[in-house]
Scaffold this motif. Structure first.
Motif: not given
Lengths: 322, 316
Positions: A202-208, A322
């Protein structure tokens, strides 16, 4: 009433309201359609069962012919003898001589495919600009579609001469060039499966991760790769099982002479190359030579089966939720 | 790597140390980008070498005669007539068998199958079959089609073998295509009183057709290049005649004699020429490889184009 024989789950409103005014042929038509529906479902089920029959037939044929083979050749000899000379007067049936070739070419192939495939996957999933990805992905897919015989030609008549320029003592048939080309052949499988696994993170893991000030490389190595580990592992397993089962590249470039050796510079036969060699000759149906290829095939099937099962468990073991 | 860099930053003297740390990681980041580009470049170079070498060696051989001559003991007059005719006929059998079976199985698994043991078995089976080496299919065909069914080393035996080989590809493509169709399409059709088969034939199949076509073409492209299973069933490599024509029979309009005829296909012909020691035959092999490569690459390109084209167009 027809409806008691063929109960409708959701009868149309008109049917419920005016059951007596239906035309005469209605129930017969309904029955016909019901039967047609059942017939279609049965046909589709049969189509799906063809795959089960295929597996059953593969196992049955291989086991059947192998059982005849193992009546002549003791299993212990098969597993421990290091010579494979089934067509000589002094016949030896040591599968190790073929397994060593399979193992060596597979390892060479993996040494090429795993690093390059992984780098390409990380690059395409985390680094590459959209335009590059849109071109590179179909390009890699095309590479995966090249017939293996073409790769075999390439290994024998391009890679081997190039390697001989670097290392003149290299024989014309060798496992090194076959393994290298096989590795190149497998790269698209490894990279595309690995990339799919990484894109699924998921993108939010990269964003974090980016929010903490990590670079793309740090994010890729410490966040995305661990999360996609199951996919990466299964892509490597698929690569192994491709390399083990690959036939034409090794049959053309590595020679067909069984040779118990783990030195990639030497010529050797793999299990698959041996099957090709026997099939090219004219062996009578039912002879011991004919049965050897089924015993060799059974060994090959068991090896790929083990890798498939390991891959399955790796996927389960490392599955991140996730 | 993280603990080390943390240690570095705490020991470094304030802002300058942190700046150095950032600079180092930015360099590493840039270096990996370079590495990825190089890897892609390497793949391109390998492909260029493969294609270029075939083109240099094979292109001079390509002539009208090369396509209209039978293989010969003399390299210069040898051609691929029996090979490409054989390939087309084998592919015909493969497509006729694999396409309905594969699409049917895919539809069954997605639309009809209940969640039970049988369905699980079929699903695990399809996954496993996709991982079985192609030469094993050759052994299956040798034992089953060639000897048990008595088909011999014929076009029918080869076509059936390759059909079983590409079946998982078609099934998986069909299932993936069907899965992208939203549920409300089905519900809408049911609400209008459609039966299950009407939903499938009027909605599911037409909407998933681009995806299915992609899978079928990719599967056939793979089958065209498959050599190992065909060698295993014992196909002859030297065929200097054509199978009986399907239309030449006087009594009936279409004859199926060709199904049981011996044959050769493009990759087998190429393999035969590669194994010859004379250099002149290697040029023939390159030319045959070039034709084969163009066949599979154009089919794959078509499949990829269909997928990209329709993916952009369909908006549910």
């Amino acid at each position: 009433m027809m409806s008691s024989i063929l109960p409708l789950k959701h009868p149309p409103a008109t049917l419920a309201a005016t059951p007596g005014t239906l035309p005469q042929g209605w129930s017969a038509a309904r029955l016909r359609r019901r039967l047609a529906e059942r017939a279609i479902e049965t046909l589709l089920l049969l189509a799906a069962l063809v795959s089960v029959f295929t597996t059953a037939a593969i196992v049955a044929i291989l086991v059947w012919e192998s059982v005849v083979f193992f009546r002549t050749v003791p299993l212990l000899d098969f597993l421990t003898d290091t010579q494979w000379t089934p067509l000589f007067d002094d016949a030896h049936f040591g599968i190790l001589a073929l397994l060593s070739g399979t193992l060596t070419t597979t390892i060479v192939a993996l040494l090429v495919a795993v690093p390059l495939g992984t780098i390409l996957a990380i690059y395409l999933s985390e680094f590459a600009p959209f335009r590059v990805r849109e071109v590179a992905k179909p390009f890699l897919e095309l590479l995966g579609g090249i017939p293996t015989i073409v790769y075999g030609y390439f290994a024998l008549l391009f890679v081997t001469p190039v390697l001989q320029k670097i290392y003149p003592e290299l024989p014309g048939f060798n496992m090194l060039s076959a393994g290298l080309v096989m590795g190149i052949m497998i790269i698209p499988y490894v990279s595309s499966l690995s990339e799919d696994a990484m894109r699924a993170v998921p993108m939010h893991m990269r964003e974090a991760s980016y929010a903490m000030g990590a670079t793309r490389l740090q994010t890729a190595v410490f966040v995305v790769t661990p999360a996609a580990l199951s996919g990466l592992a299964s892509s490597y397993i698929l690569g192994i099982s491709r390399a083990v089962g690959e036939t034409m590249v090794v049959a053309i470039a590595a020679g067909m002479q069984p040779n118990f050796s783990f030195d990639p510079r030497e010529p050797a036969a793999t299990i698959t190359a041996y099957i090709v060699q026997v099939a090219l000759g004219d062996l009578p149906h039912g002879s011991i030579g004919y049965q050897t290829i089924f015993a060799a095939g059974l060994t090959l099937l068991l090896i790929t089966l083990v890798f498939n099962i390991v891959g399955h468990f790796l996927r389960k073991r490392f599955r991140e939720a996730y | 790597m993280i603990p080390k860099s943390l240690g570095a930053s705490s020991s470094a003297s304030g802002v300058a140390g942190i700046r150095r740390l950032i600079a180092r990681h930015k360099t590493l980041d840039w270096l990996f980008g370079l590495l990825g580009t190089l890897a892609l470049l390497l793949a391109t170079l390998v492909f260029a070498a493969l294609f270029g070498q075939m083109l240099i060696n094979g292109a001079p051989q390509l002539s009208w005669e090369f396509f209209t001559s039978f293989p010969s003991r003399r390299a210069a007059s040898a051609g691929i007539l029996s090979a490409w005719v054989g390939t087309i006929l084998v592919m015909l059998v493969t497509a006729v068998v694999a396409v309905p079976l594969g699409i049917g199985a895919g539809i069954y698994l997605e639309e009809y199958a209940r969640k039970n043991l049988l369905t699980d078995i079929i699903e695990i089976n399809v996954t496993n079959l996709a991982g079985v080496p192609s030469i094993i299919y050759g052994l299956l065909a040798l034992g089953l089609f060639v000897y048990q069914f008595g088909l011999g080393q014929s076009i029918a035996a080869a076509g059936l073998t390759l059909a079983l080989l590409i079946l998982p590809v078609v099934i998986v493509a069909t299932r993936e295509a069907i899965r992208t169709i939203p549920q409300n399409i089905r519900e809408g059709a049911y609400a209008c009183g459609s039966s299950k088969w009407q939903v499938v034939s009027h909605h599911i199949i037409p909407y998933s057709l681009p995806g299915i076509m992609t899978g079928v073409i990719i599967g056939l492209a793979r089958a065209i290049g498959e050599t190992a299973p065909i060698i295993t069933i014992g196909a002859l490599t030297f065929i200097a005649f054509l199978p009986p024509s399907p239309f030449s029979n006087a009594e009936q309009l279409i004859s199926f004699e060709w199904l049981l005829a011996p044959f050769t296909v493009m990759p087998i012909q190429m393999f035969n020429w590669i194994s010859r020691p004379e250099e002149a035959f290697q040029a023939n092999a390159a030319a045959a490889g070039l034709v084969l490569l163009l066949m599979t690459l154009s089919m794959n390109a078509l499949a990829i184009w269909i997928r990209y084209h329709f993916r952009k167009k369909i908006k549910w």
